[in-house]
Structures are given as C-alpha cells and as structure tokens.
Design an enzyme around this catalytic site. Structure first.
Site, PDB file in Angstrom:
ATOM      1  N   ASP A   1      -0.590   9.741  -7.181  1.00  0.00           N
ATOM      2  CA  ASP A   1      -0.058   9.620  -5.823  1.00  0.00           C
ATOM      3  C   ASP A   1       1.356  10.184  -5.778  1.00  0.00           C
ATOM      4  OD1 ASP A   1       0.558   8.896  -3.238  1.00  0.00           O
ATOM      5  OD2 ASP A   1       0.023   6.782  -3.462  1.00  0.00           O
TER       6      ASP A   1
ATOM      7  N   HIS B   1       2.965  10.143  -2.930  1.00  0.00           N
ATOM      8  CA  HIS B   1       3.570   9.195  -1.970  1.00  0.00           C
ATOM      9  C   HIS B   1       4.493   9.883  -0.970  1.00  0.00           C
ATOM     10  CE1 HIS B   1       4.726   4.855  -1.109  1.00  0.00           C
ATOM     11  NE2 HIS B   1       3.449   4.769  -1.438  1.00  0.00           N
TER      12      HIS B   1
ATOM     13  N   GLU C   1      -2.687  12.656  -4.389  1.00  0.00           N
ATOM     14  CA  GLU C   1      -2.665  12.008  -3.071  1.00  0.00           C
ATOM     15  C   GLU C   1      -1.328  12.225  -2.363  1.00  0.00           C
ATOM     16  OE1 GLU C   1      -2.663   7.385  -1.491  1.00  0.00           O
ATOM     17  OE2 GLU C   1      -4.052   7.971  -3.071  1.00  0.00           O
TER      18      GLU C   1
ATOM     19  N   GLU D   1      -3.649   8.239   4.587  1.00  0.00           N
ATOM     20  CA  GLU D   1      -3.330   6.827   4.818  1.00  0.00           C
ATOM     21  C   GLU D   1      -2.391   6.635   6.000  1.00  0.00           C
ATOM     22  OE1 GLU D   1      -0.042   5.284   1.797  1.00  0.00           O
ATOM     23  OE2 GLU D   1      -1.402   6.709   0.823  1.00  0.00           O
TER      24      GLU D   1
ATOM     25  N   ASP E   1      -7.328   4.498   6.407  1.00  0.00           N
ATOM     26  CA  ASP E   1      -7.163   3.081   6.074  1.00  0.00           C
ATOM     27  C   ASP E   1      -7.815   2.260   7.174  1.00  0.00           C
ATOM     28  OD1 ASP E   1      -6.016   0.404   5.956  1.00  0.00           O
ATOM     29  OD2 ASP E   1      -4.587   1.218   4.510  1.00  0.00           O
TER      30      ASP E   1
ATOM     31  N   HIS F   1      -8.303   4.226   1.957  1.00  0.00           N
ATOM     32  CA  HIS F   1      -7.054   3.650   1.454  1.00  0.00           C
ATOM     33  C   HIS F   1      -7.093   2.144   1.673  1.00  0.00           C
ATOM     34  CE1 HIS F   1      -2.656   2.694   2.057  1.00  0.00           C
ATOM     35  NE2 HIS F   1      -2.580   3.415   0.953  1.00  0.00           N
TER      36      HIS F   1
END
Length: 381
Positions: free
Chosen positions: A183, A185, A209, A235, A257, A284
């Site tokens: 990830d 992020h 990700e 997400e 998500d 997610h």
C-alpha cells in the site's frame, strides 16, 4: 413491515454501528463510518432517518435512490458512508425476512470460500517480516503492508531501497512472492510512485495499492503503463461515477469500501462496471465485523472478486477488535487462508447487542495521525 427505530453506536476502536428495527421486531445492522469523522456520519444518519421512519425496509433500491439523490447536494464521503451503513442494515433485514444470506438474494454464490488478507507493519512499516510470519502462523496466505512511512516530495534512494528490502523480507516470511500487497497510501508523488514500482517489479507483489491520492487519479494511466505490477485503488472513491474514469485507466483491482461507497447496492454496481474493463474487485475493509460480513456477501456473489481485507489484529484495534462484538465469531474462522461461505440469514453474523451498548457508553473520538516533515510541512498520512 415498517421501520420503527434507527440507532447509531460509537464503539471502540474507531467504528460506528447502526441498528434498524422494524415494528415486527426484525433487526438489521450496518456500519456507516468515515474513520476520524464518526460523529459527523452519525449526524448524517440521524438526518436521513427522517425518510426511513415508518417506511417499508424491503424497498431497498428506492431508499438508496432517495437517500443518495433526494437532496440537492449529493455525494462525498459523509453522505455516501451514511447511506452505505443504512443500505447494509436494510439488506440484513431483507435476508432475515426471507431466511437466506444476502448473497442468495444477489443470484446465489459463485464461490464457496473467499481468500483473505491481513494488515502488517502499522502506519510506519516496522517489523513487517516478523508480523508476516505471525500472520502466516494464523493461517493467512496473504498480507498487506505500507510501503513507506512519511515521505517528502522526492524520496531518497535510501528510502526507496528500504521499501524494497522490507517487501523482500515479507515475501521470504510468506514463502515466496504472490501474497504480498503493498500500500502506497497516496504518500508518493506520481514520479516517485513510478520509480518505486520499477524497483519493486522483481519482487512481484500481488498489487500496489493507491499509488497516488485520488485527486491525482488522472495520473493513473501513466503509472499503470509504466509498470508490470497490478495497480489497485478505490478506497477513497464513493460511487460508480467516481470509479468511471479510474476503471478505464488501466488499473487491475478496484477497491470500493462497503462502508463508504453506498453499501452493498452501489458496490455491486461498481463491481459489475469493473468487470466490463477486466478489473478485479477486492473490497477495502479495515473496519468492524458488520462491514466485513457485508463485504463477504458481495464477494460470494461477485464473479470478479479477488481477495478480501480483514481488520483482525490491525494496529488501530487497540480498544476493540473484529470479533469482540459478535455472539459467535465462528463464521469468520480462517481455513487455509480463506473464510468459508456465510450461510446464516442476512449478513451472516449475529451482533452482540449487549456488548455494542456497553461499548457505546465509552464511545471514542478517534482521529487519524497528522504527519509533518522535519521542516514542519504537512505530509500525507
């Protein structure tokens, strides 16, 4: 049958649960939350309940359309998350009313079990290899880790090398490549994301990700075309319209998500749209047991579902964990890295209402960290 009561519960570690009760005593549970904005979403649910009280809970699509589009101002994480939790609870009621799990209402299962992955390493990815080994002993065959900690605009060579070394160590702990998701992020610039992906290619991660923040989604085609690593994102996208251009960008995995992107109803549509682009779906879910149950119901009925995130033991779950609010945690038992098909009616789990009410007396006021660099400037968390 009519909706008689709508309640929300702020429960540790950082979750918001929703309970909808009908005049016939039928109860549905949902998980509407924006992490760090739980009180705000609870207020949104309260406003939306004006439409729900006295209404038929089984008119799920009509409720979704009205709650999402009935106001002049639409969309965004708060409204979409409030609608998501309500939608989950209504599907829970619908399944219970008919005596079947929700995926049966979606046309039946397309698989008998769902592969799972767990988080390791925390916000700053320390001791990732040791934690990967612990997850492997728990029965997980896949994990996800942050690639880096806080970064400046242009990561140093040492920072890139450290990220590559950590991913390699996690691969070794899992017995080889294929089970490590990385990830970013949204912490990297587009140029840095391309550079780190090139460095990670020999390690063959399952996917990378959120290489950039969603505001820079227009950069995804360049990132996707610059690497052989599958790119995942989604997400922080809240509707099929948010996903429209992203699905066409070359990503391999969409990650809606179910507590943010309009619940089961909208995430089913996002998954179907993803299939038209050859994109897999991996919902997610670093959240609680209701969100996970809803995600699994989607996975079980979705042909292009790839793998499912679980928050069990995640670094946020200090004052409460995934199984603490269930009467019976056995539906989430891991077998060979998978969870078997949920068969109980509704979302497939029984919420421990007494435990929820006790925890809500403590509540929480969780906020995500705010990171700053050595110069005092804000950095992406």
């Amino acid at each position: 049958m009519k909706i008689e009561r709508v309640e929300t519960f702020l429960v540790p570690p950082r979750w918001l649960f929703l309970r909808i009760e009908t005049d016939e005593g039928m109860v549905g549970w949902g998980e509407p939350v924006v992490e760090g904005r739980a009180h705000t979403v609870a207020a949104a649910v309260d406003e939306l309940s004006d439409h729900l009280l006295g209404a038929d809970p089984l008119r799920i699509e009509d409720h979704w359309q009205t709650l999402s589009k009935g106001g002049f101002y639409r969309g965004g994480p708060v409204l979409s998350s409030a609608v998501a939790g309500i939608d989950q609870a209504l599907w829970d009621i619908a399944g219970k009313a008919r005596g079947v799990p929700v995926h049966e209402l979606f046309g039946g299962p397309v698989r008998e079990r769902v592969r799972m992955y767990a988080w390791i390493g925390g916000d700053e990815p320390a001791q990732a290899a040791e934690q990967a080994e612990a997850r492997r002993r728990q029965g997980f065959t896949a994990v996800k880790m942050n690639a880096t900690g806080a970064l400046g605009a242009l990561p140093t060579g040492a920072e890139l090398d450290a990220a590559v070394e950590r991913v390699g160590a996690v691969n070794d702990a899992l017995g080889g490549p294929g089970g490590t998701a990385v990830d970013f992020h949204g912490r990297l610039s587009p140029a840095a994301a391309r550079a780190l992906c090139r460095e990670l290619e020999p390690l063959r991660p399952m996917f990378v990700e959120e290489p950039v923040v969603p505001e820079l989604s227009f950069e995804l085609p360049r990132i996707c075309s610059s690497t052989t690593i599958p790119i995942a994102t989604g997400e922080r996208l809240y509707s099929r319209w948010d996903f429209r251009d992203v699905l066409a960008s070359g990503i391999a995995v969409a990650q809606p998500d179910l507590s943010h992107a309009g619940g089961l109803s909208e995430c089913r549509r996002i998954a179907a749209a993803a299939e038209t682009y050859g994109v897999a779906v991996a919902p997610h879910c670093p959240l609680g047991p209701i969100a996970l149950a809803a995600s699994l119901q989607l996975d079980l009925a979705t042909p292009n579902a790839l793998i499912q995130e679980s928050s069990l033991g995640i670094h946020y779950n200090v004052d409460g964990d995934l199984l603490d609010y269930l009467v019976d945690p056995s539906p989430f038992t891991l077998q060979d890295g998978h969870i078997e098909r949920l068969t109980a009616p509704g979302l497939g789990v029984t919420v421990d209402e007494a435990a929820v009410r006790r925890a809500a007396e403590r509540g929480h006021r969780w906020r995500n960290p705010v990171w700053r660099g050595p110069d005092g400037a804000l950095r992406e968390w």
